[in-house]
Design a protein around this motif. Structure first.
Motif, PDB file in Angstrom:
ATOM      1  N   SER A 150       3.624   9.115   9.965  1.00  0.00           N
ATOM      2  CA  SER A 150       3.116   8.331   8.834  1.00  0.00           C
ATOM      3  C   SER A 150       2.226   7.168   9.274  1.00  0.00           C
ATOM      4  O   SER A 150       2.381   6.617  10.370  1.00  0.00           O
ATOM      5  N   VAL A 151       1.307   6.804   8.375  1.00  0.00           N
ATOM      6  CA  VAL A 151       0.460   5.622   8.570  1.00  0.00           C
ATOM      7  C   VAL A 151       0.648   4.718   7.355  1.00  0.00           C
ATOM      8  O   VAL A 151       0.492   5.165   6.215  1.00  0.00           O
ATOM      9  N   LEU A 152       0.994   3.464   7.593  1.00  0.00           N
ATOM     10  CA  LEU A 152       1.165   2.482   6.519  1.00  0.00           C
ATOM     11  C   LEU A 152       0.079   1.430   6.636  1.00  0.00           C
ATOM     12  O   LEU A 152      -0.017   0.734   7.655  1.00  0.00           O
ATOM     13  N   VAL A 153      -0.751   1.315   5.595  1.00  0.00           N
ATOM     14  CA  VAL A 153      -1.795   0.282   5.555  1.00  0.00           C
ATOM     15  C   VAL A 153      -1.308  -0.849   4.654  1.00  0.00           C
ATOM     16  O   VAL A 153      -0.978  -0.628   3.488  1.00  0.00           O
ATOM     17  N   VAL A 154      -1.273  -2.061   5.201  1.00  0.00           N
ATOM     18  CA  VAL A 154      -0.752  -3.225   4.482  1.00  0.00           C
ATOM     19  C   VAL A 154      -1.830  -4.303   4.387  1.00  0.00           C
ATOM     20  O   VAL A 154      -2.508  -4.602   5.374  1.00  0.00           O
ATOM     21  N   PHE A 155      -1.983  -4.894   3.192  1.00  0.00           N
ATOM     22  CA  PHE A 155      -2.877  -6.029   2.986  1.00  0.00           C
ATOM     23  C   PHE A 155      -2.013  -7.266   2.747  1.00  0.00           C
ATOM     24  O   PHE A 155      -1.164  -7.273   1.844  1.00  0.00           O
ATOM     25  N   ASP A 156      -2.232  -8.325   3.542  1.00  0.00           N
ATOM     26  CA  ASP A 156      -1.414  -9.530   3.390  1.00  0.00           C
ATOM     27  C   ASP A 156      -2.182 -10.736   3.914  1.00  0.00           C
ATOM     28  O   ASP A 156      -2.460 -10.828   5.115  1.00  0.00           O
ATOM     29  N   ILE A 157      -2.548 -11.667   3.017  1.00  0.00           N
ATOM     30  CA  ILE A 157      -3.246 -12.882   3.422  1.00  0.00           C
ATOM     31  C   ILE A 157      -2.356 -14.100   3.182  1.00  0.00           C
ATOM     32  O   ILE A 157      -1.252 -13.977   2.684  1.00  0.00           O
ATOM     33  N   ARG A 158      -2.853 -15.269   3.552  1.00  0.00           N
ATOM     34  CA  ARG A 158      -2.018 -16.465   3.638  1.00  0.00           C
ATOM     35  C   ARG A 158      -1.212 -16.754   2.369  1.00  0.00           C
ATOM     36  O   ARG A 158      -1.598 -16.387   1.288  1.00  0.00           O
TER      37      ARG A 158
ATOM     38  N   SER B 165      -1.239 -12.623   9.349  1.00  0.00           N
ATOM     39  CA  SER B 165       0.087 -12.452   8.758  1.00  0.00           C
ATOM     40  C   SER B 165       1.128 -12.214   9.848  1.00  0.00           C
ATOM     41  O   SER B 165       0.824 -11.631  10.892  1.00  0.00           O
ATOM     42  N   PRO B 166       2.376 -12.632   9.611  1.00  0.00           N
ATOM     43  CA  PRO B 166       3.465 -12.330  10.564  1.00  0.00           C
ATOM     44  C   PRO B 166       3.625 -10.825  10.798  1.00  0.00           C
ATOM     45  O   PRO B 166       4.211 -10.429  11.811  1.00  0.00           O
ATOM     46  N   ILE B 167       3.106 -10.015   9.891  1.00  0.00           N
ATOM     47  CA  ILE B 167       3.184  -8.564  10.055  1.00  0.00           C
ATOM     48  C   ILE B 167       2.471  -8.126  11.331  1.00  0.00           C
ATOM     49  O   ILE B 167       2.768  -7.074  11.896  1.00  0.00           O
TER      50      ILE B 167
ATOM     51  N   VAL C 177      -1.093  -0.404   9.979  1.00  0.00           N
ATOM     52  CA  VAL C 177      -2.438  -0.988  10.027  1.00  0.00           C
ATOM     53  C   VAL C 177      -2.449  -2.183   9.082  1.00  0.00           C
ATOM     54  O   VAL C 177      -2.124  -2.049   7.900  1.00  0.00           O
ATOM     55  N   LEU C 178      -2.823  -3.337   9.583  1.00  0.00           N
ATOM     56  CA  LEU C 178      -2.771  -4.578   8.804  1.00  0.00           C
ATOM     57  C   LEU C 178      -4.169  -5.125   8.525  1.00  0.00           C
ATOM     58  O   LEU C 178      -4.997  -5.222   9.430  1.00  0.00           O
TER      59      LEU C 178
ATOM     60  N   GLY D 298      -0.389  -3.503  -1.100  1.00  0.00           N
ATOM     61  CA  GLY D 298      -1.030  -4.810  -1.053  1.00  0.00           C
ATOM     62  C   GLY D 298      -0.136  -5.875  -1.642  1.00  0.00           C
ATOM     63  O   GLY D 298       0.907  -5.574  -2.237  1.00  0.00           O
ATOM     64  N   GLY D 299      -0.543  -7.119  -1.481  1.00  0.00           N
ATOM     65  CA  GLY D 299       0.229  -8.239  -2.002  1.00  0.00           C
ATOM     66  C   GLY D 299      -0.255  -8.661  -3.375  1.00  0.00           C
ATOM     67  O   GLY D 299      -1.023  -7.961  -4.035  1.00  0.00           O
ATOM     68  N   ARG D 300       0.179  -9.832  -3.788  1.00  0.00           N
ATOM     69  CA  ARG D 300      -0.140 -10.323  -5.137  1.00  0.00           C
ATOM     70  C   ARG D 300      -1.650 -10.443  -5.334  1.00  0.00           C
ATOM     71  O   ARG D 300      -2.184 -10.063  -6.372  1.00  0.00           O
ATOM     72  N   ILE D 301      -2.367 -10.968  -4.346  1.00  0.00           N
ATOM     73  CA  ILE D 301      -3.816 -11.130  -4.438  1.00  0.00           C
ATOM     74  C   ILE D 301      -4.544  -9.897  -3.907  1.00  0.00           C
ATOM     75  O   ILE D 301      -5.592  -9.512  -4.430  1.00  0.00           O
ATOM     76  N   THR D 302      -3.998  -9.265  -2.884  1.00  0.00           N
ATOM     77  CA  THR D 302      -4.701  -8.166  -2.214  1.00  0.00           C
ATOM     78  C   THR D 302      -4.380  -6.793  -2.799  1.00  0.00           C
ATOM     79  O   THR D 302      -4.799  -5.774  -2.269  1.00  0.00           O
ATOM     80  N   ARG D 303      -3.632  -6.771  -3.906  1.00  0.00           N
ATOM     81  CA  ARG D 303      -3.311  -5.487  -4.531  1.00  0.00           C
ATOM     82  C   ARG D 303      -4.584  -4.729  -4.911  1.00  0.00           C
ATOM     83  O   ARG D 303      -4.653  -3.497  -4.792  1.00  0.00           O
ATOM     84  N   SER D 304      -5.606  -5.453  -5.345  1.00  0.00           N
ATOM     85  CA  SER D 304      -6.851  -4.794  -5.751  1.00  0.00           C
ATOM     86  C   SER D 304      -7.535  -4.131  -4.557  1.00  0.00           C
ATOM     87  O   SER D 304      -8.136  -3.063  -4.690  1.00  0.00           O
ATOM     88  N   ASN D 305      -7.465  -4.762  -3.377  1.00  0.00           N
ATOM     89  CA  ASN D 305      -8.033  -4.151  -2.176  1.00  0.00           C
ATOM     90  C   ASN D 305      -7.289  -2.871  -1.812  1.00  0.00           C
ATOM     91  O   ASN D 305      -7.900  -1.868  -1.434  1.00  0.00           O
ATOM     92  N   ALA D 306      -5.956  -2.920  -1.936  1.00  0.00           N
ATOM     93  CA  ALA D 306      -5.143  -1.737  -1.642  1.00  0.00           C
ATOM     94  C   ALA D 306      -5.455  -0.621  -2.633  1.00  0.00           C
ATOM     95  O   ALA D 306      -5.570   0.551  -2.253  1.00  0.00           O
ATOM     96  N   ASP D 307      -5.600  -0.965  -3.917  1.00  0.00           N
ATOM     97  CA  ASP D 307      -5.934   0.023  -4.948  1.00  0.00           C
ATOM     98  C   ASP D 307      -7.262   0.705  -4.642  1.00  0.00           C
ATOM     99  O   ASP D 307      -7.404   1.926  -4.809  1.00  0.00           O
TER     100      ASP D 307
END
Length: 298
Positions: A195-203, A232-234, A224-225, A152-161
């Protein structure tokens, strides 16, 4: 006062790319060709001159104007104005977000106002979700032959956790990428077509996450985004993308709509693997009991 279709909630104007997808069946062959070019380099492709866009798509300028009108705009300049507004919203700073939500001091309690906004975010997110894609991603996450990586990103790290913590209980072979991007190449070493990579990324999208997803995709991993309504550009390298509405009366975006999808996926994966996950949960509880990490419940 808040400006919206419902009292106290976010505007629900569709993005240009959503308008294109909604009207794709009604477009001519040349218009679909143009739509493909617009979506490939979205939204920047639509911000070039009408002659350059027409040339890139191999269509005439009247085709560009005709398609803009089919999307509901008065002409191509109005379509470009909508795209510029989308770009401006994507890069909006926290202070600007708060200023955009000025409300009447006599309005209802802030808790109720915020809850109304979040509920509307969830409702419109669910209205737009592709349930077939949801089912496909649930099957991916339940497949233990597919190593799962989460970031996850700076804000979405908690969602990834949150996703990681639950997936780790339900199934084996789940990895949470470290906080430092400097160590990510070490995780990429083990990523391949299984492999499966789940990424969280907002504006205010994070370029290091985009690079990570791009390299993982090039190595054959399924990406998976989870992102916002603008995307996101991802999304350009993602195999599946969940878009959640995130605007709220705050300096910060709300990820509750995305979290709703995450929790629904967790429930679906657990149901699909119930016998195996039940054994894992029971074994985990036995470990907690033997190590006395948690107080026994009567």
């Amino acid at each position: 006062m808040l400006q919206s279709e419902d009292r106290g909630v976010v505007p629900t104007t569709k993005l240009v790319k959503q308008m294109i997808h909604d009207r794709m069946d009604g477009l001519t062959r040349s218009e679909r060709q143009l739509a493909s070019v617009l979506l490939q380099d979205y939204p920047m492709g639509g911000l070039q001159s009408i002659t350059k866009l027409a040339g890139a798509a191999g269509v005439s300028t009247p085709t560009v104007i005709r398609m803009a009108r089919k999307l509901g705009f008065d002409g191509f300049p109005d379509l470009q104005d909508a795209l510029r507004e989308e770009v401006a919203a994507q890069i909006k700073k926290p202070i600007s977000k708060r200023d955009a939500w000025m409300v009447d001091e006599g309005a209802e309690h802030p808790l109720m106002r915020f809850a109304q906004v979040v509920w509307t975010n969830m409702r419109h997110t669910l209205e737009r979700i592709d349930t077939k894609m949801f089912d496909k991603v649930a099957r991916l996450l339940a497949d233990t032959s597919r190593p799962l990586y989460v970031v996850g990103g700076r804000i979405t790290r908690s969602n990834a956790d949150y996703l990681f913590n639950h997936m780790q209980i339900i199934r084996p072979h789940v990895t949470m990428l470290g906080n430092s991007a400097n160590v990510w190449p070490q995780y990429l070493l083990d990523m391949d077509e299984r492999s499966v990579l789940v990424v969280f990324d907002i504006r205010r999208y994070e370029t290091h996450l985009e690079k990570l997803a791009q390299i993982a995709s090039e190595r054959g991993a399924t990406v998976v985004l989870f992102t916002d309504q603008w995307g996101s550009p991802i999304g350009r390298c993602a195999d599946s993308t969940f878009n959640g509405l995130v605007e709220a009366p705050s300096s910060w975006d709300s990820t509750i709509a995305l979290q709703l999808i995450v929790e629904a996926l967790i429930a679906e994966v657990q149901e699909a693997r119930w016998e195996e996950s039940k054994e894992r949960i029971e074994e985990l509880e036995a470990m907690f009991s033997s190590t006395r990490l948690f107080r026994n419940q009567g």
